[in-house]
Design an enzyme around this catalytic site. Structure first.
Site, PDB file in Angstrom:
ATOM      1  N   GLU A 127      80.243  42.151  11.650  1.00  0.00           N
ATOM      2  CA  GLU A 127      79.267  41.198  12.195  1.00  0.00           C
ATOM      3  C   GLU A 127      78.363  40.659  11.090  1.00  0.00           C
ATOM      4  OE1 GLU A 127      77.612  38.568  14.386  1.00  0.00           O
ATOM      5  OE2 GLU A 127      79.117  39.852  15.309  1.00  0.00           O
ATOM      6  N   GLU A 136      78.868  32.381   8.427  1.00  0.00           N
ATOM      7  CA  GLU A 136      78.298  31.287   9.214  1.00  0.00           C
ATOM      8  C   GLU A 136      77.141  30.617   8.473  1.00  0.00           C
ATOM      9  OE1 GLU A 136      77.276  32.683  13.100  1.00  0.00           O
ATOM     10  OE2 GLU A 136      79.369  32.799  13.740  1.00  0.00           O
TER      11      GLU A 136
END
Length: 116
Positions: free
Chosen positions: A64, A71
C-alpha cells in the site's frame, strides 16, 4: 559511514510512514491488521502462524505504501489524464489487491480450523 546521514534517512522513512497513515486505504489496512492481531491473541496462534500473519500484514502495508508513492509520482508527472498514468496507478492498486486477497485467504486457512 556518516551517522548523521543515517539518522536523517531514518527520519525521512518515519515521515513517509506517518504520511502513509493519512491515506484512507492505509487506515483500512491498519484497522484490519489490528483486528487480525486481536483475533490471533484470542485464538492462540503458534509461532509459525504468527510469523505468517506478521509477514502478510507487512506485505500488504508495504504494498500500500508503494502504491501510494507511485500514485503521488504519477500525479506529479502527469497532472492531466493520460492512459499510461492511469495504467500505472491501476497496476499498482491491483498489486495491493492481490496481496490483500492473498492475506485474507491465508488468514482463513489459519483461523477457520481453529474456530470450527
Amino acid at each position: 559511514m556518516n551517522v548523521k546521514k543515517l539518522i536523517k534517512s531514518f527520519g525521512y522513512a518515519l515521515e513517509g510512514i506517518w504520511a502513509s497513515f493519512k491515506q484512507q486505504n492505509m487506515r483500512i489496512h491498519l484497522t484490519s491488521a489490528l483486528i487480525v492481531v486481536v483475533a490471533g491473541l484470542l485464538t492462540g496462534l503458534s509461532t509459525v502462524e504468527w510469523l505468517i500473519i506478521i509477514l502478510m500484514i507487512a506485505l500488504v502495508i508495504g504494498a500500500e505504501m508503494i502504491n501510494s508513492s507511485i500514485e503521488s509520482v504519477v500525479d506529479l508527472a502527469s497532472p492531466t489524464f493520460h492512459p499510461l498514468a492511469k495504467q500505472a496507478k491501476d497496476i499498482a492498486a491491483g498489486a495491493v489487491l492481490i496481496f490483500a486477497i492473498t492475506s485474507v485467504v491465508i488468514g482463513l486457512i489459519i483461523f477457520v480450523p481453529k474456530w470450527f
